[in-house]
Design a protein around this motif. Sequence first.
Motif, short mmCIF file in Angstrom:
data_model
loop_
_atom_site.label_atom_id
_atom_site.label_comp_id
_atom_site.label_asym_id
_atom_site.label_seq_id
_atom_site.Cartn_x
_atom_site.Cartn_y
_atom_site.Cartn_z
N ILE A 113 0.81 -1.22 0.00
CA ILE A 113 0.00 0.00 0.00
C ILE A 113 0.85 1.26 0.00
CG2 ILE A 113 -0.29 0.02 2.51
CD1 ILE A 113 -2.85 1.08 -0.24
N ASP A 114 2.00 1.25 0.65
CA ASP A 114 2.85 2.44 0.63
C ASP A 114 3.32 2.74 -0.79
OD1 ASP A 114 2.78 3.11 3.37
OD2 ASP A 114 4.24 1.56 3.82
N ARG A 115 3.67 1.70 -1.53
CA ARG A 115 4.10 1.88 -2.93
C ARG A 115 2.94 2.36 -3.79
NH1 ARG A 115 5.09 -1.71 -7.60
NH2 ARG A 115 4.28 -3.47 -6.40
N VAL A 116 1.75 1.83 -3.53
CA VAL A 116 0.58 2.26 -4.31
C VAL A 116 0.35 3.76 -4.13
CG1 VAL A 116 -1.92 2.04 -4.57
CG2 VAL A 116 -0.52 -0.02 -4.19
N VAL A 117 0.45 4.23 -2.90
CA VAL A 117 0.21 5.64 -2.61
C VAL A 117 1.34 6.52 -3.16
CG1 VAL A 117 -0.02 7.34 -0.75
CG2 VAL A 117 -1.26 5.16 -0.64
N ALA A 118 2.56 6.01 -3.09
CA ALA A 118 3.71 6.80 -3.55
C ALA A 118 3.85 6.79 -5.07
CB ALA A 118 5.00 6.27 -2.92
N GLU A 119 3.50 5.67 -5.70
CA GLU A 119 3.68 5.52 -7.15
C GLU A 119 2.39 4.95 -7.75
OE1 GLU A 119 7.02 2.95 -7.64
OE2 GLU A 119 8.22 4.04 -6.17
N PRO A 120 1.33 5.73 -7.78
CA PRO A 120 0.00 5.20 -8.15
C PRO A 120 -0.20 4.99 -9.65
CG PRO A 120 -0.16 7.53 -7.66
CD PRO A 120 1.26 7.15 -7.38
N SER A 121 0.39 3.93 -10.18
CA SER A 121 0.16 3.60 -11.58
C SER A 121 -1.27 3.09 -11.75
CB SER A 121 1.14 2.51 -12.04
OG SER A 121 0.86 1.28 -11.40
N GLU A 122 -1.75 3.06 -12.98
CA GLU A 122 -3.10 2.57 -13.23
C GLU A 122 -3.25 1.12 -12.78
OE1 GLU A 122 -5.96 3.98 -14.17
OE2 GLU A 122 -4.86 5.86 -13.91
#
Length: 225
Positions: A113-122
Amino acid sequence: MSDGKPDVLLTAGEVAHSRAGDVFAEDLDAADRLRLAFGLLDLLDEYWVTCEIRFANEDAEGPLPADVLWGGYRERLEADRDAEAVTYSLWVDWFEDHATSATAFAEVLGDDIDRVVAEPSEALLRRARRVLECSGPVRWTVKEPTYRTAVRLPALRPALFRALRASFHDVYGDLEPAAALALLDRLQLPADTRHLAELRHVLAAGHRNHHRSPGAWDDAVRSCS
């Protein structure tokens, strides 16, 4: 085609029920059997294939290789195609079972989830939305840290609202009313969002689950109308 009746075409569901289990009898190592099963899932798009995957994970020769298992789920959750068989599998099999829900939730979203928030690719956003929306049965203590991180990203807030709503309505849904209400208020959704007022009402009243307080939602509907 059917073995007994070669001129009879089988539906995708019939093929899944009659053949998916055979994948795990192939003369391959466990990882390749699992990859073959995921290939069959892509071909048939049938929930029953995911059932056979879980049966194989739990049988005497299991568990299946975790990197291939959860990598397969993540890949299909990120794909720009229908993922109903995969999300249904997560919801009713992996997330409703408290013996597997924490690991499954961590593997398909919590650890990322931290990566999703930091690098929100489609692709990552697609996976996050899909997992959040079927995460109602996951124990609150397991999913709350992920929810609190997800709320920082406006693109995930509608899915997080649906996650909170499912956490209240699902038969096995789980939430802590005060903490869920605090999260709900951080979503900053339009005031006319459907069911927002009702959900806020039941959480403010301290209700944890629709099925534990069967009249609470109807009361909220009357109060908010």
